[in-house]
Design a protein around this motif. Structure first.
Motif, PDB file in Angstrom:
ATOM      1  N   LYS A   1      13.453  -5.321  -9.765  1.00  0.00           N
ATOM      2  CA  LYS A   1      12.110  -4.424  -9.119  1.00  0.00           C
ATOM      3  C   LYS A   1      10.905  -5.321  -8.417  1.00  0.00           C
ATOM      4  CE  LYS A   1      12.714  -1.252 -12.893  1.00  0.00           C
ATOM      5  NZ  LYS A   1      12.025  -0.622 -14.072  1.00  0.00           N
ATOM      6  N   VAL A   2      11.260  -6.628  -8.368  1.00  0.00           N
ATOM      7  CA  VAL A   2      10.616  -7.477  -7.459  1.00  0.00           C
ATOM      8  C   VAL A   2      10.676  -7.229  -6.018  1.00  0.00           C
ATOM      9  CG1 VAL A   2       9.651  -9.884  -6.935  1.00  0.00           C
ATOM     10  CG2 VAL A   2      10.135  -9.018  -9.386  1.00  0.00           C
ATOM     11  N   LYS A   3       9.743  -7.329  -5.317  1.00  0.00           N
ATOM     12  CA  LYS A   3       9.718  -6.964  -3.849  1.00  0.00           C
ATOM     13  C   LYS A   3       9.218  -8.105  -3.204  1.00  0.00           C
ATOM     14  CE  LYS A   3       9.165  -1.901  -4.393  1.00  0.00           C
ATOM     15  NZ  LYS A   3       9.529  -2.053  -5.809  1.00  0.00           N
TER      16      LYS A   3
ATOM     17  N   ILE B   1       7.201   4.923  -0.614  1.00  0.00           N
ATOM     18  CA  ILE B   1       6.578   5.900  -1.573  1.00  0.00           C
ATOM     19  C   ILE B   1       5.798   7.009  -1.026  1.00  0.00           C
ATOM     20  CG2 ILE B   1       5.862   6.522  -3.914  1.00  0.00           C
ATOM     21  CD1 ILE B   1       6.955   3.763  -4.866  1.00  0.00           C
ATOM     22  N   HIS B   2       4.709   6.533  -0.632  1.00  0.00           N
ATOM     23  CA  HIS B   2       3.836   7.493   0.242  1.00  0.00           C
ATOM     24  C   HIS B   2       4.268   7.724   1.460  1.00  0.00           C
ATOM     25  CE1 HIS B   2       0.618   7.019  -2.910  1.00  0.00           C
ATOM     26  NE2 HIS B   2       0.894   5.747  -2.927  1.00  0.00           N
ATOM     27  N   ASN B   3       4.125   8.923   1.835  1.00  0.00           N
ATOM     28  CA  ASN B   3       4.665   9.492   3.203  1.00  0.00           C
ATOM     29  C   ASN B   3       4.033  10.767   3.473  1.00  0.00           C
ATOM     30  OD1 ASN B   3       6.227  11.438   1.597  1.00  0.00           O
ATOM     31  ND2 ASN B   3       7.762   9.959   1.053  1.00  0.00           N
ATOM     32  N   ASP B   4       4.632  11.767   4.203  1.00  0.00           N
ATOM     33  CA  ASP B   4       3.858  12.809   4.670  1.00  0.00           C
ATOM     34  C   ASP B   4       4.035  13.795   3.597  1.00  0.00           C
ATOM     35  OD1 ASP B   4       6.647  13.147   4.696  1.00  0.00           O
ATOM     36  OD2 ASP B   4       6.749  14.541   6.624  1.00  0.00           O
TER      37      ASP B   4
ATOM     38  N   MET C   1       0.812  -1.094   0.074  1.00  0.00           N
ATOM     39  CA  MET C   1      -0.063  -0.039  -0.089  1.00  0.00           C
ATOM     40  C   MET C   1       0.798   1.343  -0.091  1.00  0.00           C
ATOM     41  SD  MET C   1      -2.838   1.342   2.814  1.00  0.00           S
ATOM     42  CE  MET C   1      -1.622   1.765   4.016  1.00  0.00           C
ATOM     43  N   LEU C   2       1.870   1.201   0.888  1.00  0.00           N
ATOM     44  CA  LEU C   2       2.794   2.270   0.755  1.00  0.00           C
ATOM     45  C   LEU C   2       3.734   2.564  -0.337  1.00  0.00           C
ATOM     46  CD1 LEU C   2       3.604   2.666   4.716  1.00  0.00           C
ATOM     47  CD2 LEU C   2       2.169   4.143   3.488  1.00  0.00           C
ATOM     48  N   GLY C   3       4.031   1.267  -1.032  1.00  0.00           N
ATOM     49  CA  GLY C   3       4.884   1.376  -2.379  1.00  0.00           C
ATOM     50  C   GLY C   3       6.356   1.615  -1.499  1.00  0.00           C
ATOM     51  N   ILE C   4       7.311   0.868  -2.567  1.00  0.00           N
ATOM     52  CA  ILE C   4       8.668   0.930  -1.956  1.00  0.00           C
ATOM     53  C   ILE C   4       9.493   1.332  -3.037  1.00  0.00           C
ATOM     54  CG2 ILE C   4      10.567  -0.403  -0.990  1.00  0.00           C
ATOM     55  CD1 ILE C   4       8.773  -1.920   0.401  1.00  0.00           C
TER      56      ILE C   4
END
Length: 747
Positions: free
Chosen positions: A614-616, A410-413, A400-403
């Motif tokens: 790119k695989v997490k 990736i998603h942050n303040d 959800m937040l992405g890396i």
């Protein structure tokens, strides 16, 4: 190998037989210059092989070796370390460059720079590759990297020689510090800087330093011990430690007088947070990040509670009645209140034991707020799949937040999540960093709903955010406890047994070892045994009857990773014989033999896996070995292992150095299973797991099973566990902060 067989030689390299710059492993024919007692082979030299940078023909090297018997090259010597001087003259540098690149590349370079110190020029970026035929920027960077790294690794080995650090470990350190020169400089400044690298804990580095005679009262040593102790304490879940407790632990560890420790702590306190990244105030000492995470969580939640709620205009009576009419059911009063609280507030906690309809209540909330976008999330992939099976949009926290490629969210303040509502399921599992990461990424006006079961084990990692919200935050943060077992759940022996244990009630008689099957669904079997019983044999017998089961829906759970017959390590070795053919070819790593078909678990996160990088792959992901490419060279043994991990389409290939990221997973710990829902579970433990035993441990193990659980436990250990509780014992900042806010609010 005895110490007497290890010897120091000065040799001249006669011929390079093989060398891989990728693996930094080579075989060379060499002539010893200072030892005439060594028996030469029929070619008049000796074969030396091992991890090393490329050695140049005609050059002299001081090496440390031990005898070996190479399957291809015969009797020779394994290289333990090589001391090489930097090429200095024009010819030496030209020869060095020529040895490491292609003839075509060398000819192109020498045409432009015929009488130059090439290595120095590459080192100082004085080569103008635009003038060199066939060499572009990418090729230039690769050549420079090869030339510099080859030499720097040897220089670093010499610099770190007194620490007895292996070649492979040196490569890992260079990767961590960015370059060999940075590594060497960092160690010269403070040997305890090595503690920042993986697999170089304080105790290992301290043994290096003490062995070479460093000052035991050095501030560098004491500061490093402080950080080590705080990290260890944080890994046990605590956000801070008392100053007195810290001093006592350091006294015991370092064997020095208290005054030296107190002075160092005072100096760090006076230096301030920016300089030290430590929080030292009054009686509390902590890694500053843990204070910052929990302070930010508290501030964000309080800010959200004080803001107007965009959904408060929704008519709860109408939306609840409509759902009941369309679905042909009635919500309980507790569920209705949960929906009402979700409509009226920007922050809500919904807590409840197994079977009380937490997911059903969340569906009710999201249907009531159907005009608003949402995402449900959880730490584990299996937990999100359970949510998805109920028709809810769901993904893991990390997804959800992405890396990004640096492993950062990736998603942050600054780049917020797009959802109006975020529901965090299995909230008790998430540590302070993960919850901090979620709440700072919420967009303005978003709603945060925590859902969980505080009867489970505490979070994996530092903090107890969910417990603090429920306990110290109960008068500040809206919350609803769900207590009524749903009709279908009441038939489950898993739910009934688990909830009895959650409340501290025993489910077996202390001196009765009778097997029982519980519940109307007969999905829970308890097998209490005495300490003389061979539990492993019982597990293997059950597994033998289930050897054709879907291994991702059949799991053995236990307490300890290592030590004892019921440890993950010992059980996996035995279970592998049941679930796989041990006559297959195998590779060995970390005490396990791995074969095609083996079930594995990924330890730690890898954000750059796969051919694309790119695989997490996240910590706790299960997978299977689908192929092994065996290295024909029996000395090097750099095999490639191919994995198919759950929810990842691409086949992931690891070399032997990367195998540290996986281990067999026929058996895993209860802690590793947190958040998972597995159809069939065998759950086992005895008193060897003494430090883990608690009702939360047993409750969590049982509730991982969705369709069937067999618990085989030493009865005395089961009774002891149910009488212990692991909850509420973590030292956190958030709990104290919420109490302070509650007191201020009340006044």
């Amino acid at each position: 190998m005895s110490q007497e067989e290890i010897m120091e030689l000065n040799v001249t390299i006669k011929r390079k037989l093989y060398h891989s710059t990728e693996n930094m492993w080579g075989v060379f024919a060499a002539i010893p210059n200072n030892n005439r007692t060594i028996e030469l082979n029929s070619f008049g030299n000796i074969a030396i092989s091992g991890n090393t940078a490329d050695l140049l023909e005609g050059n002299d090297y001081n090496i440390i070796v031990e005898p070996n018997d190479h399957p291809k090259y015969g009797k020779g010597f394994t290289i333990l370390s090589v001391e090489a001087k930097r090429p200095e003259t024009i010819k030496e540098q030209q020869d060095y460059v020529k040895a490491l690149i292609t003839d075509k590349q060398y000819e192109s370079i020498i045409k432009v720079y015929p009488n130059h110190k090439l290595l120095d020029m590459f080192d100082n970026d004085e080569i103008d590759y635009t003038k060199i035929h066939g060499i572009g920027e990418s090729t230039y960077d690769k050549i420079k990297g090869k030339l510099v790294n080859n030499l720097e690794i040897q220089e670093a080995l010499v610099e770190l020689k007194e620490f007895d650090i292996t070649y492979e470990a040196t490569k890992r350190l260079i990767n961590h510090f960015g370059s060999a020169s940075a590594l060497v400089q960092s160690v010269r400044n403070n040997v305890y800087n090595l503690c920042a690298a993986d697999n170089f804990g304080f105790k290992k580095v301290d043994s290096y330093a003490m062995h070479r005679g460093d000052d035991p009262t050095s501030p560098h040593r004491i500061e490093s011990a402080i950080r080590y102790t705080l990290e260890q304490d944080a890994s046990s879940g605590h956000s801070w430690i008392s100053r007195r407790e810290l001093i006592e632990q350091l006294e015991e560890m370092l064997k020095i007088e208290e005054s030296y420790i107190m002075n160092t702590i005072e100096e760090l306190e006076n230096s301030g947070v920016k300089e030290t990244n430590l929080y030292i105030k009054d009686n509390k000492v902590a890694l500053y990040k843990n204070y910052y995470f929990e302070k930010t969580i508290k501030d964000k939640l309080m800010s959200m509670l004080n803001e107007s709620c965009p959904t408060s205009k929704v008519n709860s009576t109408d939306v609840i009645a409509k759902q009941e009419e369309q679905g042909g059911f009635e919500f309980t009063d507790e569920q209705r209140n949960a929906i009402q609280l979700a409509i009226d507030n920007n922050v809500l906690a919904i807590n409840g034991k197994g079977g009380v309809g937490k997911t059903f209540s969340i569906k009710g909330v999201l249907k009531a707020l159907k005009d608003y976008s949402y995402m449900t999330t959880a730490l584990s992939g299996k937990a999100t799949r359970v949510l998805a099976s109920h028709g809810l949009e769901s993904m893991t926290i990390h997804r959800m937040l992405g890396i990004d490629k640096y492993g950062k969210f990736i998603h942050n303040d600054k780049f917020n999540l797009p959802y109006d509502i975020v529901v965090l399921d299995e909230s008790s599992m998430a540590n302070n960093f993960l919850i901090y990461s979620v709440v700072i990424a919420l967009k303005p006006g978003a709603k945060m709903i925590f859902v969980g079961d505080n009867g489970q084990l505490p979070s994996i990692g530092t903090g107890a955010v969910y417990d603090s919200i429920l306990n110290e935050g109960r008068d500040i943060i809206p919350q609803q406890e769900l207590t009524k077992i749903q009709r279908q759940a009441a038939k489950s022996g898993i739910i009934l047994a688990a909830n009895d244990i959650r409340e501290g009630r025993h489910i077996t008689d202390k001196y009765n070892y009778k097997q029982e099957t519980l519940g109307e669904l007969r999905d829970m079997t308890t097998i209490p045994v005495d300490k003389e019983t061979d539990i492993t044999d019982m597990i293997l017998s059950i597994c033998e009857r289930n050897k054709n089961a879907d291994l991702f829906e059949f799991q053995v759970l236990t307490g300890l990773r290592e030590r004892g017959e019921l440890s993950v390590k010992d059980l996996n070795i035995e279970l592998q014989k049941v679930f796989n053919d041990t006559d297959k070819p195998f590779i060995s790593r970390g005490g396990y033999d791995y074969r095609v078909g083996d079930k594995v678990i990924h330890n730690g996160n890898n954000y750059e896996a796969g051919e694309s990088g790119k695989v997490k792959i996240y910590n706790g992901t299960l997978g299977r070995i689908v192929a092994i490419e065996f290295d024909d060279d029996k000395t090097r043994q750099n095999h490639s292992v191919h994995f198919q991990f759950e929810d990842i389409d691409e086949i992931i290939i690891y070399d032997m150095s990367e195998m540290i990221n996986v281990e067999l997973a026929y058996a895993i710990t209860v802690h590793k299973s947190q958040g998972s829902s597995i159809k069939q579970v065998i759950f086992t433990f005895d008193f060897s797991a003494y430090l883990l035993l608690s009702r939360e441990f047993v409750y969590t193990g049982i509730t991982r099973a969705s369709e069937g659980c067999i618990m085989i436990a030493e009865n005395n250990a089961l009774h002891y566990a149910i009488e212990q509780t692991a909850g509420g014992s973590r030292r956190t900042f958030l709990g104290d902060m919420l109490v302070e806010d509650g007191i201020r609010g009340a006044s």
